[in-house]
Scaffold this motif. Structure first.
Motif, mmCIF file in Angstrom:
data_model
loop_
_atom_site.group_PDB
_atom_site.id
_atom_site.type_symbol
_atom_site.label_atom_id
_atom_site.label_comp_id
_atom_site.label_asym_id
_atom_site.label_seq_id
_atom_site.Cartn_x
_atom_site.Cartn_y
_atom_site.Cartn_z
ATOM 1 N N THR A 1 7.704 35.039 25.422
ATOM 2 C CA THR A 1 8.708 36.112 25.496
ATOM 3 C C THR A 1 9.230 36.456 24.104
ATOM 4 O O THR A 1 10.398 36.246 23.807
ATOM 5 N N PRO A 2 8.337 37.004 23.253
ATOM 6 C CA PRO A 2 8.760 37.283 21.873
ATOM 7 C C PRO A 2 9.934 38.272 21.795
ATOM 8 O O PRO A 2 10.669 38.275 20.810
ATOM 9 N N GLU A 3 10.120 39.073 22.861
ATOM 10 C CA GLU A 3 11.221 40.050 22.837
ATOM 11 C C GLU A 3 12.589 39.366 22.905
ATOM 12 O O GLU A 3 13.610 40.013 22.694
ATOM 13 N N LEU A 4 12.607 38.072 23.173
ATOM 14 C CA LEU A 4 13.884 37.368 23.232
ATOM 15 C C LEU A 4 14.251 36.698 21.903
ATOM 16 O O LEU A 4 15.216 35.964 21.811
ATOM 17 N N ILE A 5 13.436 36.960 20.880
ATOM 18 C CA ILE A 5 13.776 36.465 19.544
ATOM 19 C C ILE A 5 14.191 37.659 18.683
ATOM 20 O O ILE A 5 13.454 38.625 18.565
ATOM 21 N N PHE A 6 15.373 37.573 18.122
ATOM 22 C CA PHE A 6 15.890 38.675 17.301
ATOM 23 C C PHE A 6 15.887 38.248 15.839
ATOM 24 O O PHE A 6 16.331 37.160 15.502
ATOM 25 N N LYS A 7 15.363 39.136 14.982
ATOM 26 C CA LYS A 7 15.202 38.778 13.570
ATOM 27 C C LYS A 7 15.983 39.711 12.661
ATOM 28 O O LYS A 7 16.014 40.916 12.886
ATOM 29 N N GLU A 8 16.578 39.151 11.639
ATOM 30 C CA GLU A 8 17.232 39.951 10.597
ATOM 31 C C GLU A 8 16.857 39.367 9.235
ATOM 32 O O GLU A 8 17.154 38.205 8.947
ATOM 33 N N HIS A 9 16.203 40.184 8.405
ATOM 34 C CA HIS A 9 15.927 39.752 7.030
ATOM 35 C C HIS A 9 17.188 39.908 6.196
ATOM 36 O O HIS A 9 18.004 40.771 6.476
ATOM 37 N N PHE A 10 17.303 39.071 5.177
ATOM 38 C CA PHE A 10 18.470 39.248 4.303
ATOM 39 C C PHE A 10 18.110 38.976 2.853
ATOM 40 O O PHE A 10 17.139 38.286 2.552
ATOM 41 N N ASP A 11 18.917 39.557 1.989
ATOM 42 C CA ASP A 11 18.756 39.386 0.554
ATOM 43 C C ASP A 11 19.451 38.077 0.167
ATOM 44 O O ASP A 11 20.635 37.904 0.461
ATOM 45 N N PRO A 12 18.729 37.151 -0.488
ATOM 46 C CA PRO A 12 19.351 35.860 -0.799
ATOM 47 C C PRO A 12 20.604 35.987 -1.661
ATOM 48 O O PRO A 12 21.521 35.173 -1.547
ATOM 49 N N ALA A 13 20.662 37.013 -2.493
ATOM 50 C CA ALA A 13 21.815 37.156 -3.375
ATOM 51 C C ALA A 13 23.046 37.653 -2.610
ATOM 52 O O ALA A 13 24.173 37.371 -2.988
ATOM 53 N N ILE A 14 22.815 38.382 -1.527
ATOM 54 C CA ILE A 14 23.924 38.984 -0.782
ATOM 55 C C ILE A 14 24.228 38.206 0.492
ATOM 56 O O ILE A 14 25.377 38.071 0.894
ATOM 57 N N GLY A 15 23.214 37.699 1.127
ATOM 58 C CA GLY A 15 23.418 37.012 2.405
ATOM 59 C C GLY A 15 23.376 37.999 3.556
ATOM 60 O O GLY A 15 22.967 39.148 3.396
ATOM 61 N N LEU A 16 23.806 37.537 4.725
ATOM 62 C CA LEU A 16 23.748 38.374 5.927
ATOM 63 C C LEU A 16 24.896 39.376 5.902
ATOM 64 O O LEU A 16 26.048 39.009 5.663
ATOM 65 N N GLU A 17 24.588 40.649 6.142
ATOM 66 C CA GLU A 17 25.631 41.692 6.155
ATOM 67 C C GLU A 17 26.341 41.689 7.511
ATOM 68 O O GLU A 17 25.762 41.290 8.524
ATOM 69 N N ALA A 18 27.562 42.219 7.525
ATOM 70 C CA ALA A 18 28.358 42.230 8.758
ATOM 71 C C ALA A 18 27.661 43.005 9.874
ATOM 72 O O ALA A 18 27.656 42.591 11.031
ATOM 73 N N PHE A 19 27.041 44.131 9.510
ATOM 74 C CA PHE A 19 26.407 44.932 10.569
ATOM 75 C C PHE A 19 25.256 44.168 11.226
ATOM 76 O O PHE A 19 24.946 44.366 12.400
ATOM 77 N N GLN A 20 24.632 43.282 10.455
ATOM 78 C CA GLN A 20 23.526 42.507 11.019
ATOM 79 C C GLN A 20 24.054 41.513 12.070
ATOM 80 O O GLN A 20 23.405 41.268 13.077
ATOM 81 N N VAL A 21 25.234 40.953 11.801
ATOM 82 C CA VAL A 21 25.849 40.058 12.783
ATOM 83 C C VAL A 21 26.175 40.864 14.051
ATOM 84 O O VAL A 21 25.928 40.421 15.174
#
Lengths: 394, 290
Positions: A148-168
């Motif tokens: 069920t690959p559709e149940l895995i959600f992925k977000e790439h991020f820039d190591p210098a910035i980290g995860l952005e709020a909109f991605q959360v």
């Protein structure tokens, strides 16, 4: 470099990633004391080995003993610790031989409302780290990825910035996380991404990541490995290295600056370069043999390193013959030949030795071997070498 | 012609005063490469066997007209050295250094892609256009001027392939070692584009290994866009899953990156796959005869 769950959780705590109270124990007595200290109600006794699948794993010769046990009394904690410590735990990741449990982690229980999966790894194709979250916590993520690959959600991020709020926000929406739990996610998810970068992780996995009845987000597991190339800037992590978890011959090779992996066959291999070393294993197998190891002496191998490499290969009792395959670039054939002669004097070869030399200073190298009294079976190319060693090793 | 480098390429070495830097700068010059100088911060004004040393890449470029660099600086400083070369506008950057942290390469990769520079490596033997320009650590004499474009994730295995194509009288147009790390500057696809356009290249040999999906992506590209004969070899058919085979990139994890998958993808794209490392040259001959 891999570390244990209890060590990972120490680092999580420092990095602001929420974990439960827990105490590591090396004996049943320590485990019971830890249980009392944690409040004496519900606790989980978890075997500490460098492999996943512990919950479903069982102790060798005692299939009723699982690797992770929920306990409600001191007696249960004692029984679990005794059932695990010093025993061999077999999980889907350890192979049949299993791993010895030297420590258990006694952790406070919690009220679990949801079990999720979280992992941060490098996405090679995108050349960026990626946060992966799934609603399917507590199970093998490989299975989820397949079925069920559709149940895995992925977000790439820039190591210098980290995860952005909109991605959360995106992840929370897809996972159906709202209210106070979403608030917890705004702390938890970026903290995990930051952790991955700050510690130069190869992988940081939390499975399960739980949401509690009171909407907290807690890392119930911590499976972490570090990029060995970056350890120079994390000297503090070296104390976490557990040598008992590693193959002794691999540790020895590592100390000598050699790249070595022990395998199950009987033909020892000494090769320069990782790709050539892998293909040497391949061609041995192609001609009906079984390699005893992968060994790359590296580009700039010294005589000492090569001698050490021979000793490591010969220390494997299964080894019935050695194939030396060198295509000299930076590594000179003369260095290898000289080291081979030295090693022969020092330790003596009691198994057949097939040597194939090519590249830098090849003529001189071959001549050195010819003039020495080492019994060498010469090979003209890689096929010839493989056939000869397979025959010689029987 | 050839790809990336030729007799007009002027090369500097970053880290020229170190042991490896000096040794290989001299070897490259001996081969015939136009080695115009080197860079070691703090050692500007010195001289390595007639090659001037500069403090910064910018200075080296303006003084020598260098358009390629070969990087030998230690791993903690490699990312910075690459970025300095990009900043100085160097066209071809070959990072030989092994052991660069992956997180550093994430940062570098973005910057390189946003620039006009091409990064080969890190953790690679470099690149060579036989007869005119050798940038890296490969033994020069095994190469012959010829028609096969050779590209590989592995160093010594490339030598093996080059040796076989030389012995078969095919020779090479340009050989490129892409590097064995999880993130490298140049992919097989990047080079397929260049080889496809290059007159001298009549056939392409791609040497991959287990781990990642670079070979599968390349196969898909070849199927659509490459008209020249292509042969391939994949190292690590017998490697067990979960064990890193020397290269940080060579690991089968989560059931992905196996040799079987890669070989299937390559064959599906009409690529001739060599069954053993001894058959790489023959595979090229077969591909050309198809």
């Amino acid at each position: 470099m891999k570390i244990h769950e209890y060590q990972g959780k120490e680092l999580f705590r420092q990095a602001g990633v929420p974990v439960l109270e827990g105490i590591v124990a090396s004996s049943a007595g320590e485990a019971v004391a830890a249980y009392e200290k944690l409040g004496g109600k519900i606790a989980v006794v978890k075997s500490q080995i460098h492999a996943g699948g512990r919950g479903k794993g069982t102790v060798k010769d005692n299939p009723d003993q699982r690797g992770v046990v929920v306990c409600k009394s001191a007696d249960e904690v004692k029984a679990a610790a005794e059932g695990l410590l010093g025993k061999t735990l077999v999980t889907i990741q350890t192979g049949e031989e299993g791993k010895t449990v030297n420590k258990v982690f006694v952790e406070a229980g919690c009220d679990i409302a949801r079990e999720l999966y979280l992992g941060v790894v490098l996405d090679r194709a995108a050349a960026k780290p990626v946060l992966m979250v799934s609603t399917e916590g507590g199970v093998e993520i490989e299975t989820v990825a397949e079925e069920t690959p559709e149940l895995i959600f992925k977000e790439h991020f820039d190591p210098a910035i980290g995860l952005e709020a909109f991605q959360v926000r995106k992840i929370c929406k897809k996972m159906g996380i709202s209210g106070a739990a979403a608030k917890a996610a705004f702390k938890f998810l970026p903290a995990m991404c930051r952790f991955f970068v700050d510690y130069d992780c190869e992988m940081a996995e939390v499975n399960p990541l739980v949401i509690t009845g009171d909407d907290q987000m807690i890392a119930l597991d911590a499976k972490i490995s570090f990029d060995g190339n970056a350890l120079f800037r994390h000297k503090n992590l070296l104390e976490y290295r557990d040598l008992t978890e590693e193959e002794p011959s691999e540790v020895r090779a590592n100390d000598a600056g050699l790249s070595y992996v022990k395998l199950d066959g009987n033909i020892g291999c000494l090769v320069n370069g990782a790709g050539l070393a892998m293909s040497t294993m391949d061609i041995i197998k192609y001609h009906g043999g079984e390699p005893a190891n992968f060994l790359d002496v590296g580009g700039s191998a010294s005589a000492e390193q090569v001698a050490e490499a021979f000793e490591i290969i010969l220390s494997d009792p299964n080894c019935k013959g050695i194939l030396v395959n060198i295509f000299g670039g930076i590594a000179r054939c003369t260095t290898i030949a000289g080291a081979l002669i030295e090693a022969s004097k020092k330790i003596g070869f009691d198994v057949p030795l097939v040597v194939r030399l090519e590249g830098t200073e090849v003529e001189e190298g071959r001549k050195m071997l010819e003039e020495s009294d080492v019994a060498v079976i010469n090979a003209v190319d890689i096929t010839d070498a493989a056939k000869k060693i397979v025959e010689a090793a029987g | 012609m050839s790809i990336l480098v030729d007799e007009n390429t002027k090369v500097i070495c970053q880290g020229i005063t170190g042991n490896a830097g000096t040794f290989h700068s001299l070897k490259c010059r001996e081969y015939g490469t136009a080695m115009v100088g080197g860079v070691t911060p703090g050692k500007g004004g010195q001289d390595v066997e007639g090659m001037p040393v500069f403090d910064t890449v910018e200075e080296a470029v303006s003084e020598t007209g260098a358009n390629a660099t070969m990087i030998f600086v230690p791993p903690p400083f490699t990312a910075d050295a690459i970025l300095e070369a990009v900043d100085a506008g160097i066209g071809v950057i070959a990072a030989i250094t092994e052991g660069v942290p992956v997180v550093d390469m994430v940062r570098v990769y973005e910057k390189v892609k946003a620039s006009d520079s091409i990064l080969i490596g890190p953790n690679c033997p470099g690149l060579i256009t036989p007869g005119s320009c050798k940038i890296g650590i490969m033994p020069g004499y095994i190469h012959n001027v010829g028609k096969v474009g050779v590209m590989s994730r592995s160093g010594t295995l490339t030598y093996e392939a080059v040796w076989q194509t030389s012995n078969l009288g095919l020779g090479q147009s340009t050989c490129v070692g892409l590097g064995g790390d999880p993130i490298v500057g140049t992919s097989f696809i990047d080079l397929f584009k260049l080889y496809e356009q290059d007159d001298q290249t009549e056939a392409i040999l791609m040497i991959g290994e287990i781990g990642g999906t670079a070979e599968e992506e390349a196969a898909a590209y070849v199927k659509e866009h490459v008209t020249k004969p292509v042969a391939a070899f994949i190292a690590g058919r017998t490697a067990p899953p979960g064990k890193r085979m020397g290269h940080a990139g060579a690991i089968i994890s989560g059931g992905k990156g196996t040799a079987t998958e890669k070989v299937a993808a390559l064959e599906d794209a009409g690529i001739v796959v060599a069954p053993t490392p001894a058959d790489m040259g023959d595979a090229v001959v077969k591909a050309m005869a198809k």
